[in-house]
Motif scaffolding. Structure first.
Motif, PDB file in Angstrom:
ATOM      1  N   ALA A 385       0.871  -1.175   0.000  1.00 33.59           N
ATOM      2  CA  ALA A 385       0.000   0.000   0.000  1.00 33.59           C
ATOM      3  C   ALA A 385       0.911   1.229   0.000  1.00 33.59           C
ATOM      4  CB  ALA A 385      -0.902   0.011   1.226  1.00 33.59           C
ATOM      5  N   VAL A 386       0.562   2.222  -0.798  1.00 30.09           N
ATOM      6  CA  VAL A 386       1.437   3.379  -0.988  1.00 30.09           C
ATOM      7  C   VAL A 386       0.711   4.645  -0.564  1.00 30.09           C
ATOM      8  CG1 VAL A 386       2.785   4.702  -2.652  1.00 30.09           C
ATOM      9  CG2 VAL A 386       2.577   2.218  -2.912  1.00 30.09           C
ATOM     10  N   LEU A 387       1.372   5.451   0.268  1.00 32.64           N
ATOM     11  CA  LEU A 387       0.832   6.723   0.730  1.00 32.64           C
ATOM     12  C   LEU A 387       1.867   7.806   0.441  1.00 32.64           C
ATOM     13  CD1 LEU A 387      -1.535   8.112   2.175  1.00 32.64           C
ATOM     14  CD2 LEU A 387      -0.346   7.664   4.352  1.00 32.64           C
ATOM     15  N   ALA A 388       1.531   8.728  -0.463  1.00 35.14           N
ATOM     16  CA  ALA A 388       2.486   9.751  -0.894  1.00 35.14           C
ATOM     17  C   ALA A 388       1.772  11.093  -0.996  1.00 35.14           C
ATOM     18  CB  ALA A 388       3.095   9.374  -2.236  1.00 35.14           C
ATOM     19  N   PRO A 389       2.516  12.196  -0.880  1.00 32.72           N
ATOM     20  CA  PRO A 389       1.882  13.510  -0.978  1.00 32.72           C
ATOM     21  C   PRO A 389       1.519  13.862  -2.414  1.00 32.72           C
ATOM     22  CG  PRO A 389       4.248  13.757  -0.741  1.00 32.72           C
ATOM     23  CD  PRO A 389       3.959  12.298  -0.590  1.00 32.72           C
ATOM     24  N   GLY A 410       6.009  -7.817  -7.316  1.00 35.12           N
ATOM     25  CA  GLY A 410       5.102  -7.477  -6.228  1.00 35.12           C
ATOM     26  C   GLY A 410       3.754  -6.974  -6.734  1.00 35.12           C
ATOM     27  N   THR A 411       2.793  -6.938  -5.846  1.00 36.16           N
ATOM     28  CA  THR A 411       1.431  -6.495  -6.170  1.00 36.16           C
ATOM     29  C   THR A 411       1.146  -5.175  -5.453  1.00 36.16           C
ATOM     30  OG1 THR A 411       0.664  -8.773  -6.416  1.00 36.16           O
ATOM     31  CG2 THR A 411      -1.016  -7.096  -6.017  1.00 36.16           C
ATOM     32  N   ILE A 412       0.493  -4.264  -6.159  1.00 39.55           N
ATOM     33  CA  ILE A 412       0.069  -3.003  -5.569  1.00 39.55           C
ATOM     34  C   ILE A 412      -1.358  -3.166  -5.070  1.00 39.55           C
ATOM     35  CG2 ILE A 412      -0.194  -0.529  -5.898  1.00 39.55           C
ATOM     36  CD1 ILE A 412       2.663  -1.573  -6.255  1.00 39.55           C
ATOM     37  N   ALA A 413      -1.521  -3.240  -3.757  1.00 40.95           N
ATOM     38  CA  ALA A 413      -2.854  -3.411  -3.195  1.00 40.95           C
ATOM     39  C   ALA A 413      -3.657  -2.121  -3.288  1.00 40.95           C
ATOM     40  CB  ALA A 413      -2.755  -3.875  -1.737  1.00 40.95           C
ATOM     41  N   SER A 414      -3.003  -0.983  -3.019  1.00 43.35           N
ATOM     42  CA  SER A 414      -3.709   0.302  -3.073  1.00 43.35           C
ATOM     43  C   SER A 414      -2.700   1.435  -3.055  1.00 43.35           C
ATOM     44  CB  SER A 414      -4.679   0.452  -1.893  1.00 43.35           C
ATOM     45  OG  SER A 414      -3.978   0.502  -0.668  1.00 43.35           O
ATOM     46  N   THR A 415      -3.118   2.580  -3.580  1.00 44.68           N
ATOM     47  CA  THR A 415      -2.325   3.798  -3.486  1.00 44.68           C
ATOM     48  C   THR A 415      -3.252   4.936  -3.057  1.00 44.68           C
ATOM     49  OG1 THR A 415      -2.672   4.464  -5.779  1.00 44.68           O
ATOM     50  CG2 THR A 415      -0.774   3.046  -5.331  1.00 44.68           C
ATOM     51  N   SER A 416      -2.671   5.892  -2.343  1.00 45.62           N
ATOM     52  CA  SER A 416      -3.458   7.033  -1.899  1.00 45.62           C
ATOM     53  C   SER A 416      -2.530   8.230  -1.763  1.00 45.62           C
ATOM     54  CB  SER A 416      -4.127   6.725  -0.554  1.00 45.62           C
ATOM     55  OG  SER A 416      -4.985   7.776  -0.157  1.00 45.62           O
ATOM     56  N   GLU A 417      -3.040   9.417  -2.042  1.00 42.14           N
ATOM     57  CA  GLU A 417      -2.223  10.603  -1.877  1.00 42.14           C
ATOM     58  C   GLU A 417      -2.879  11.546  -0.865  1.00 42.14           C
ATOM     59  OE1 GLU A 417      -3.540  13.605  -5.490  1.00 42.14           O
ATOM     60  OE2 GLU A 417      -1.870  12.222  -5.848  1.00 42.14           O
ATOM     61  N   LYS A 430      -7.823   6.133   5.212  1.00 42.58           N
ATOM     62  CA  LYS A 430      -9.000   5.265   5.059  1.00 42.58           C
ATOM     63  C   LYS A 430      -9.116   4.745   3.633  1.00 42.58           C
ATOM     64  CE  LYS A 430     -12.010   7.262   8.638  1.00 42.58           C
ATOM     65  NZ  LYS A 430     -13.273   8.006   8.846  1.00 42.58           N
ATOM     66  N   ARG A 431      -8.845   5.608   2.654  1.00 44.18           N
ATOM     67  CA  ARG A 431      -8.907   5.154   1.255  1.00 44.18           C
ATOM     68  C   ARG A 431      -7.863   4.072   0.996  1.00 44.18           C
ATOM     69  NH1 ARG A 431      -9.479  10.727   0.234  1.00 44.18           N
ATOM     70  NH2 ARG A 431      -7.272  10.886  -0.379  1.00 44.18           N
ATOM     71  N   MET A 432      -6.666   4.282   1.501  1.00 42.64           N
ATOM     72  CA  MET A 432      -5.587   3.321   1.276  1.00 42.64           C
ATOM     73  C   MET A 432      -5.911   1.955   1.892  1.00 42.64           C
ATOM     74  SD  MET A 432      -1.599   3.580   2.470  1.00 42.64           S
ATOM     75  CE  MET A 432      -2.017   3.412   4.221  1.00 42.64           C
ATOM     76  N   LEU A 433      -6.522   1.969   3.067  1.00 44.39           N
ATOM     77  CA  LEU A 433      -6.816   0.722   3.784  1.00 44.39           C
ATOM     78  C   LEU A 433      -8.236   0.225   3.550  1.00 44.39           C
ATOM     79  CD1 LEU A 433      -5.091   1.596   7.176  1.00 44.39           C
ATOM     80  CD2 LEU A 433      -4.162   0.218   5.302  1.00 44.39           C
ATOM     81  N   SER A 434      -8.979   0.916   2.660  1.00 41.55           N
ATOM     82  CA  SER A 434     -10.367   0.543   2.324  1.00 41.55           C
ATOM     83  C   SER A 434     -11.289   0.609   3.520  1.00 41.55           C
ATOM     84  CB  SER A 434     -10.426  -0.853   1.678  1.00 41.55           C
ATOM     85  OG  SER A 434      -9.763  -0.846   0.432  1.00 41.55           O
ATOM     86  N   ILE A 435     -10.940   1.388   4.526  1.00 41.49           N
ATOM     87  CA  ILE A 435     -11.834   1.569   5.676  1.00 41.49           C
ATOM     88  C   ILE A 435     -13.058   2.369   5.255  1.00 41.49           C
ATOM     89  CG2 ILE A 435     -12.039   2.679   7.943  1.00 41.49           C
ATOM     90  CD1 ILE A 435      -9.128   1.910   8.434  1.00 41.49           C
ATOM     91  N   ASP A 436     -12.872   3.294   4.309  1.00 43.42           N
ATOM     92  CA  ASP A 436     -14.020   4.071   3.843  1.00 43.42           C
ATOM     93  C   ASP A 436     -15.053   3.180   3.171  1.00 43.42           C
ATOM     94  OD1 ASP A 436     -12.354   3.489   1.725  1.00 43.42           O
ATOM     95  OD2 ASP A 436     -12.592   5.441   0.751  1.00 43.42           O
TER      96      ASP A 436
END
Length: 623
Positions: A385-389, A410-417, A430-436
């Motif tokens: 999971a990727v979290l970047a500005p 590798g597999t990209i599960a999710s990305t979020s900025e 929340k978007r990155m971890l699908s909590i939303d």
């Protein structure tokens, strides 16, 4: 840990070690298992060997389980391998199988817990006539000492290993390991730790390393010193081709250019960065005994349109080597020149160099992102999971990580900025971890049944780790918010930018557990130039935080000047610099291998793994 490039040759060695007399089994089954192991189908090999173990009696049953564990380790499955090894009672095994069990146990843990590996390898479980096993025993001990930064004992174990080697290629490779270990020691350490007189083999190696590291001696003196060394150590096991290569390289190092020009922006938005780089260059220059034979002159690189004229001016005034420019556009213009008259180290990355004389050296965050992908892959992770500005910097770092991660398989599960100006990062997390999505499902259920329901949001479970691109302010806020959103226990990897460059437990305690890569200079990791680092820090206190990394860049740029032709001619050679372990890539970029650290109680702790690991190839991805 999935250190495939290290484990494969080692485990093949174990595979060839003879076991005790065993009960006959269907030849076709064993052949199929061995063929699967040799072909790299490790999952199938493990499965087949475990099947054979179920049908066999002791000690053949244990031999097959060891073979299965070996296959699991090569597949990167350390957990199942450990459980299988724990099921084997080595106290009842013949000595050779007991030692194979001992070596496999140590192989599993040597990277993550080298102290445990050394305790497992306190003494060999088989007599010395099991030469292949003893060679591996000392190789693993050397590896563990290297992980701990104990280069002297690593060299000592490799010297012991050589007593059990007969193949000339194995001996050559082992002597390179000895040389690399001792090359990590400073000149002072090589002098002080060399306590035994000739004919001590270790002392002989240490004295030879000291001769080779002395770049202040004239070239004609090197041959004389090596001849004197031969007379003091007439029976030393160093191979003649290696001794000759040491002499050739040492002479090359002594050929320092007599006139070095430095192009840096003396004013404008990069002036402060340029000042830190300049001070690093000057520190290396004044530390050199050859400084009286070298003219060092600084030039303003000017605007990008002026850089070629400034470069020509420096060369026309006698420069035999150029360091700079710094600006990316200026480097881009220089990179387009097909012919450059003197070797040049540009201090930024641009397009590939048209001239063979231009080398590009920088602290590019893209390089760090790629190395984090490699580290995460080697540590057994699959789904990122990727979290970047948001913005250009975040885009560059994120894309570099994603590209390398996918190259490795590798597999990209999710990305979020996220918006770096904010302090609440709940929505992007929340978007990155699908909590939303979990929260939306709850709201949908409530709307259907028409009343409130008891609900606890949960995060997606297919994420192995988080790659975080952030600066200190954001990282200090994001880490606790990740914990709040049920990411407790999820490993977090980050670039050097999360660390402000100085120890501050009060500020950094919320970054507990974050793993990041940085320069040896910033992390105060052991290198051969550590004494110089301490002197420079005492004098250059005005360069704080991230500017310290640029001081190290300048210092390394100057130290590379006499070494550049060697690194270019010998692709496998490395220079242990203050920005990392350096080598010249085929595209003339000077690549650096980072040191890895983890925040513990608010302070970065250098991790007990090989500090300067080699980059891995995409072909090393799992089968």
């Amino acid at each position: 840990m999935r250190a495939i490039f290290r484990l494969v040759p080692v485990l093949v060695l174990l595979a060839g070690c003879a076991g005790a007399p065993v009960t006959p089994e269907p030849a076709s089954d064993r052949t199929a298992a061995e063929e699967a192991l040799q072909s790299g189908d490790y999952h199938a090999a493990a499965r087949l060997f475990e099947g054979l173990a179920e049908q066999a009696r002791s000690p053949q049953r244990e031999e097959y389980r060891l073979k299965a564990a070996q296959a699991l380790i090569q597949a990167g499955l350390a957990g199942p391998a450990t459980r299988l090894l724990q099921s084997v009672d080595s106290s009842r095994l013949p000595a050779d199988l007991a030692m194979q069990h001992q070596l496999l146990q140590a192989t599993v843990v040597v990277s993550e817990d080298p102290d445990l590996a050394l305790s497992l390898l306190a003494r060999p479980a088989a007599p010395e006539n099991e030469t292949a096993l003893h060679a591996r025993f000392h190789q693993l001990r050397a590896r563990a000492f290297s992980e701990l930064g104990n280069h002297l004992d690593a060299a000592r174990e490799s010297i012991q290993r050589e007593l059990f080697l007969t193949d000339i290629k194995d001996i050559e490779a082992n002597q390179l390991v000895i040389w690399e270990a001792l090359s990590n020691l400073s000149n002072q350490a090589l002098e002080q730790l060399r306590v035994r007189p000739p004919p001590s083999v270790l002392s002989g190696w240490m004295e030879l390393a000291r001769i080779a590291k002395d770049t202040e001696q004239p070239a004609v003196r090197i041959a004389e010193r090596i001849d004197e060394w031969r007379q003091r150590y007439p029976g030393h096991p160093v191979l003649e081709p290696m001794l000759k290569a040491i002499e050739i390289k040492s002479k090359a190092l002594a050929l320092q250019p007599g006139h070095i020009a430095v192009l840096l922006p003396l004013d404008g938005r990069f002036a402060q960065a340029a000042e830190a780089i300049r001070d690093g260059i000057l520190a290396a220059y004044y530390d050199s005994a050859q400084r009286h034979n070298v003219t060092l002159r600084f030039y303003d690189e000017g605007s990008p349109d002026e850089v070629l004229a400034r470069y020509d001016t420096a060369v026309n005034q006698g420069a035999e080597f150029v360091i700079g420019p710094l600006g990316k556009e200026a480097v881009r213009i220089l990179a387009r020149e097909e012919q450059l008259p003197v070797p040049t180290i540009a201090l930024n990355h641009a397009e590939p160099s048209a001239s063979e004389s231009l080398f590009q050296f920088s602290l590019a965050p893209e390089t760090e992102a790629r190395q984090i992908a490699e580290l995460a892959w080697l540590e057994g992770h699959n789904n990122a999971a990727v979290l970047a500005p948001a913005g250009a910097w975040g885009d560059r770092v994120r894309e570099s990580f994603l590209q390398r991660w996918e190259e490795l398989g590798g597999t990209i599960a999710s990305t979020s900025e996220y918006d770096a100006e904010q302090s609440d990062f709940s929505d992007p997390i929340k978007r990155m971890l699908s909590i939303d999505a979990s929260e939306r499902r709850s709201m949908a259920v409530r709307d259907v049944i028409g009343r409130q329901v008891e609900f606890e949001a949960y995060r997606r479970q297919d994420v192995d780790f988080v790659f975080l691109a952030a600066f200190p302010r954001q990282a200090r806020l994001i880490r606790p918010q990740l914990r709040y959103h049920r990411a407790i226990g999820l490993p977090i990897y980050a670039t050097s930018h999360v660390y402000a460059g100085h120890v501050d437990p009060a500020q950094d305690r919320d970054m507990e557990g974050i793993i990041f890569g940085d320069t040896p200079w910033t992390l105060n990791a052991e290198t051969s130039h550590a004494p110089l680092r301490q002197k420079v820090r005492t004098v250059l206190k005005r360069h704080t935080g991230s500017l310290q990394r640029l001081v190290a860049l300048g210092l390394d740029a100057y130290l590379l000047v006499p070494r550049l032709s060697l690194l270019d001619s010998y692709p496998n050679d490395r220079f242990q610099g203050e920005t990392g372990n350096l080598h010249v890539a085929p595209d003339n970029r000077i690549q650096r291998q980072l040191v890895w650290a983890r925040f513990k109680h608010g302070e970065p702790q250098v991790l007990p793994r090989t500090l300067f690991a080699e980059p891995i190839e995409a072909d090393d991805a799992r089968e």
